[in-house]
Design a protein around this motif. Structure first.
Motif, PDB file in Angstrom:
ATOM      1  N   ARG A 142      16.214  29.724  65.729  1.00 40.90           N
ATOM      2  CA  ARG A 142      16.309  30.270  64.371  1.00 40.90           C
ATOM      3  C   ARG A 142      17.067  31.611  64.373  1.00 40.90           C
ATOM      4  NH1 ARG A 142      12.002  28.354  61.083  1.00 40.90           N
ATOM      5  NH2 ARG A 142      12.653  29.836  59.458  1.00 40.90           N
ATOM      6  N   ILE A 143      16.837  32.421  65.408  1.00 39.30           N
ATOM      7  CA  ILE A 143      17.568  33.686  65.504  1.00 39.30           C
ATOM      8  C   ILE A 143      19.049  33.425  65.744  1.00 39.30           C
ATOM      9  CG2 ILE A 143      17.852  35.789  66.880  1.00 39.30           C
ATOM     10  CD1 ILE A 143      14.841  35.822  67.271  1.00 39.30           C
ATOM     11  N   ASP A 144      19.380  32.380  66.487  1.00 39.79           N
ATOM     12  CA  ASP A 144      20.779  31.997  66.674  1.00 39.79           C
ATOM     13  C   ASP A 144      21.471  31.826  65.327  1.00 39.79           C
ATOM     14  OD1 ASP A 144      22.963  30.701  68.574  1.00 39.79           O
ATOM     15  OD2 ASP A 144      22.709  29.356  66.847  1.00 39.79           O
ATOM     16  N   ALA A 145      20.792  31.204  64.365  1.00 36.16           N
ATOM     17  CA  ALA A 145      21.368  31.028  63.035  1.00 36.16           C
ATOM     18  C   ALA A 145      21.579  32.382  62.347  1.00 36.16           C
ATOM     19  CB  ALA A 145      20.475  30.129  62.189  1.00 36.16           C
ATOM     20  N   LEU A 146      20.654  33.325  62.545  1.00 42.20           N
ATOM     21  CA  LEU A 146      20.813  34.653  61.955  1.00 42.20           C
ATOM     22  C   LEU A 146      22.038  35.357  62.539  1.00 42.20           C
ATOM     23  CD1 LEU A 146      17.117  35.938  61.936  1.00 42.20           C
ATOM     24  CD2 LEU A 146      18.309  34.537  60.247  1.00 42.20           C
ATOM     25  N   VAL A 147      22.223  35.223  63.855  1.00 39.51           N
ATOM     26  CA  VAL A 147      23.408  35.799  64.493  1.00 39.51           C
ATOM     27  C   VAL A 147      24.672  35.231  63.853  1.00 39.51           C
ATOM     28  CG1 VAL A 147      24.721  35.932  66.651  1.00 39.51           C
ATOM     29  CG2 VAL A 147      22.247  36.302  66.666  1.00 39.51           C
ATOM     30  N   GLY A 148      24.680  33.923  63.598  1.00 37.06           N
ATOM     31  CA  GLY A 148      25.840  33.301  62.970  1.00 37.06           C
ATOM     32  C   GLY A 148      26.157  33.914  61.621  1.00 37.06           C
ATOM     33  N   ARG A 149      25.127  34.225  60.846  1.00 39.58           N
ATOM     34  CA  ARG A 149      25.354  34.820  59.527  1.00 39.58           C
ATOM     35  C   ARG A 149      25.936  36.223  59.647  1.00 39.58           C
ATOM     36  NH1 ARG A 149      19.385  33.350  57.189  1.00 39.58           N
ATOM     37  NH2 ARG A 149      19.449  31.133  57.743  1.00 39.58           N
ATOM     38  N   LEU A 150      25.429  37.002  60.585  1.00 44.63           N
ATOM     39  CA  LEU A 150      25.968  38.350  60.770  1.00 44.63           C
ATOM     40  C   LEU A 150      27.406  38.312  61.270  1.00 44.63           C
ATOM     41  CD1 LEU A 150      22.990  39.228  60.355  1.00 44.63           C
ATOM     42  CD2 LEU A 150      23.383  40.969  62.109  1.00 44.63           C
ATOM     43  N   VAL A 151      27.701  37.400  62.188  1.00 44.32           N
ATOM     44  CA  VAL A 151      29.066  37.277  62.705  1.00 44.32           C
ATOM     45  C   VAL A 151      30.024  36.926  61.573  1.00 44.32           C
ATOM     46  CG1 VAL A 151      30.573  35.898  64.181  1.00 44.32           C
ATOM     47  CG2 VAL A 151      28.390  36.738  65.072  1.00 44.32           C
ATOM     48  N   THR A 152      29.642  35.962  60.735  1.00 42.31           N
ATOM     49  CA  THR A 152      30.499  35.562  59.617  1.00 42.31           C
ATOM     50  C   THR A 152      30.751  36.733  58.674  1.00 42.31           C
ATOM     51  OG1 THR A 152      29.749  33.261  59.721  1.00 42.31           O
ATOM     52  CG2 THR A 152      30.688  34.013  57.635  1.00 42.31           C
ATOM     53  N   ALA A 153      29.693  37.447  58.330  1.00 42.90           N
ATOM     54  CA  ALA A 153      29.841  38.588  57.425  1.00 42.90           C
ATOM     55  C   ALA A 153      30.738  39.670  58.031  1.00 42.90           C
ATOM     56  CB  ALA A 153      28.467  39.161  57.092  1.00 42.90           C
ATOM     57  N   GLN A 154      30.548  39.934  59.324  1.00 45.13           N
ATOM     58  CA  GLN A 154      31.331  40.981  59.978  1.00 45.13           C
ATOM     59  C   GLN A 154      32.809  40.618  60.027  1.00 45.13           C
ATOM     60  OE1 GLN A 154      30.705  43.933  60.716  1.00 45.13           O
ATOM     61  NE2 GLN A 154      31.900  44.647  62.459  1.00 45.13           N
ATOM     62  N   LEU A 155      33.115  39.376  60.373  1.00 40.98           N
ATOM     63  CA  LEU A 155      34.521  38.982  60.491  1.00 40.98           C
ATOM     64  C   LEU A 155      35.189  38.883  59.126  1.00 40.98           C
ATOM     65  CD1 LEU A 155      34.354  36.392  63.401  1.00 40.98           C
ATOM     66  CD2 LEU A 155      35.048  38.793  63.473  1.00 40.98           C
ATOM     67  N   GLU A 156      34.435  38.606  58.083  1.00 40.73           N
ATOM     68  CA  GLU A 156      35.007  38.646  56.745  1.00 40.73           C
ATOM     69  C   GLU A 156      35.307  40.082  56.328  1.00 40.73           C
ATOM     70  OE1 GLU A 156      32.284  36.606  54.194  1.00 40.73           O
ATOM     71  OE2 GLU A 156      32.932  34.607  54.856  1.00 40.73           O
ATOM     72  N   ALA A 157      34.442  41.028  56.717  1.00 39.56           N
ATOM     73  CA  ALA A 157      34.665  42.432  56.393  1.00 39.56           C
ATOM     74  C   ALA A 157      35.728  43.069  57.289  1.00 39.56           C
ATOM     75  CB  ALA A 157      33.356  43.199  56.514  1.00 39.56           C
ATOM     76  N   HIS A 158      35.723  42.668  58.585  1.00 37.70           N
ATOM     77  CA  HIS A 158      36.635  43.258  59.574  1.00 37.70           C
ATOM     78  C   HIS A 158      37.167  42.142  60.479  1.00 37.70           C
ATOM     79  CE1 HIS A 158      35.368  47.377  58.626  1.00 37.70           C
ATOM     80  NE2 HIS A 158      34.109  47.010  58.762  1.00 37.70           N
TER      81      HIS A 158
END
Length: 450
Positions: free
Chosen positions: A238-254
């Motif tokens: 489940r934490i793996d999925a949370l990491v995926g969300r943060l990665v997506t948000a970060q790469l969209e921002a930067h």
């Protein structure tokens, strides 16, 4: 001679000046062992977002941690590149010989004696954010700070956290997410999921150039159920999925960002515990009143799960040191105690451990150190938890994790076994800054670097 001198000066400046800054997101999963990612399929784990780091970036096969291998000292090393002896956060809990601090931890960044990645990034002019990273209350340089702190679990804890966070930040993010921010004492998966939503919203709204985010539920579950259990594996997925969300948000921002994934320690399964408090009370080294409260002490245990520091009231009292050392040796001779090793001051100093400790005791892998529970505590007992850490950083099960990916990072690069103190200077280099107080050189993770 003048042109030669000018050329030498230019060359020196080029060496001393850090490279251009790249945005960095630093995510910590408390208690994540490297082989849980590297050998995910063999262990029956589905971790697509964590496995992505192995393919698209650089990773360590293992990270040798610090003494003790617990959350707060380790996370401070991850930000400073220094051992606990130098950065000052030597345990999770502060020293409390009379048991009056209600289990207080090293919450306050003022206890960190060295520059951090937060302050180094801010000094370079970068914007900085934090969600729940340990030892972050009042952290210098953090533009948007949701620090980690709790007291009793009472509703007033929310008021405390809001007061210590960046003014207005909690309210703004609660309005944006439509939910209250998780209390600091909440170490469950639901708490991690809540903080992940706040972290994503913070990235979307503010686009920080350096950000730290911390997830704690895996550690919580491994304490409760033990490592390698179905419950712990389910939480990690489940934490793996949370990491995926943060990665997506970060790469969209930067789109040009680097994303680092770390942990603080591994885990051991435990079956027994020893109360050093009970032994020291019986020896007369700790004195209690009829209500069981400490009224005086000559030597005091300072537990960290799988190890315990021993402080003397009079560190230069040779007779006292000999008395305490003799007690520890007698305890070690009893196989029920689970004591694996006893370190003195010189060995503690070599390991970068607590400089106020006269002795440091390491337990066997299946044994832990009991907390304070007064005169009634048995010397030997069964722990309420099934897993722990905090041992000396020597066993493979205690190794931590480091992975990093993104546009500026080399792909598919194995770094082998690394020292935890090398991670902060590595991230500082990616950020285009440096940490002169770090005790290890940066790792070679960037694409195109010699």
């Amino acid at each position: 001679m003048r042109p030669v001198l000018c050329s030498a000066l230019v060359a020196a400046l080029l060496v001393a000046t850090p490279a251009a800054a790249e945005p960095v997101l630093l995510i910590s999963i408390d208690g994540l062992r490297p082989r849980d990612v590297i050998e995910a399929e063999q262990r029956g784990l589905n971790l697509p977002n964590l496995k992505r780091f192995l393919k698209e970036g650089a990773h360590a096969t293992g990270v040798t941690g610090v003494l003790p291998t617990v959350t707060y000292p380790s996370h401070t090393t991850l930000l400073t590149g220094a051992s606990p002896a130098r950065h000052g956060v030597v345990s999770n809990t502060t020293f409390d010989p009379t048991q009056i601090n209600q289990g207080g931890w090293y919450w306050y960044a003022s206890d960190i004696a060295l520059p951090t990645l937060w302050s180094a990034a801010a000094d370079k002019g970068l914007t900085v954010a934090n969600v729940h990273w340990p030892v972050s209350v009042g952290a210098r340089g953090v533009t948007w700070n949701l620090p980690q702190i709790w007291r009793t679990g009472h509703a007033d804890d929310a008021k405390l956290l809001t007061s210590l966070a960046t003014p207005g930040l909690v309210a703004a993010l609660e309005q944006a997410t439509g939910e209250p921010y998780a209390p600091g004492i909440d170490e469950t998966l639901a708490g991690d999921e809540n903080r992940a939503r706040f972290a994503v919203k913070l990235i979307e709204r503010h686009r920080p150039q350096f950000m730290t985010a911390y997830f704690t539920a895996l550690d919580h579950e491994q304490h409760l159920q033990g490592p390698d259990t179905p419950e712990a594996k389910a939480v990690l997925e489940r934490i793996d999925a949370l990491v995926g969300r943060l990665v997506t948000a970060q790469l969209e921002a930067h789109p040009d960002a680097a994303i680092a994934l770390v942990s603080d320690h591994g885990f051991e399964a435990i079956l027994r515990e020893t109360s050093f408090f009970a032994a020291f009370i019986a020896e007369g080294l700790i004195k209690l009143d009829p209500a069981g409260k400490v009224t005086g002490w000559d030597a005091m245990p300072w537990p960290s799960g799988g190890s315990v520091a021993i402080r003397l009231a009079r560190p230069d009292d040779a007779a006292l040191a000999e008395r305490v050392g003799g007690l520890l040796q007698r305890m070690k001779s009893d196989p029920r105690s689970g004591i694996a090793a006893i370190a003195g001051r010189e060995q503690i100093a070599r390991m970068g451990g607590n400089p106020t400790a006269s002795f440091y005791v390491n337990m066997a892998p299946d044994a832990a150190v009991a907390g304070f529970s007064g005169a009634a505590a048995p010397l030997h007992g069964t722990p309420k938890y099934k897993g722990t850490h905090g041992y000396f950083p020597v066993a493979a099960n205690l190794e931590a994790t480091f992975m990093i990916m993104g546009k500026p990072i080399a792909k598919g690069r194995s770094l082998g076994q690394i020292d935890m103190r090398a991670i902060a200077p590595t991230l500082a280099r990616v950020l285009g800054t440096n940490l002169p107080a770090a005790e290890a050189a940066p790792l070679d993770v960037q694409a195109g670097r010699p």
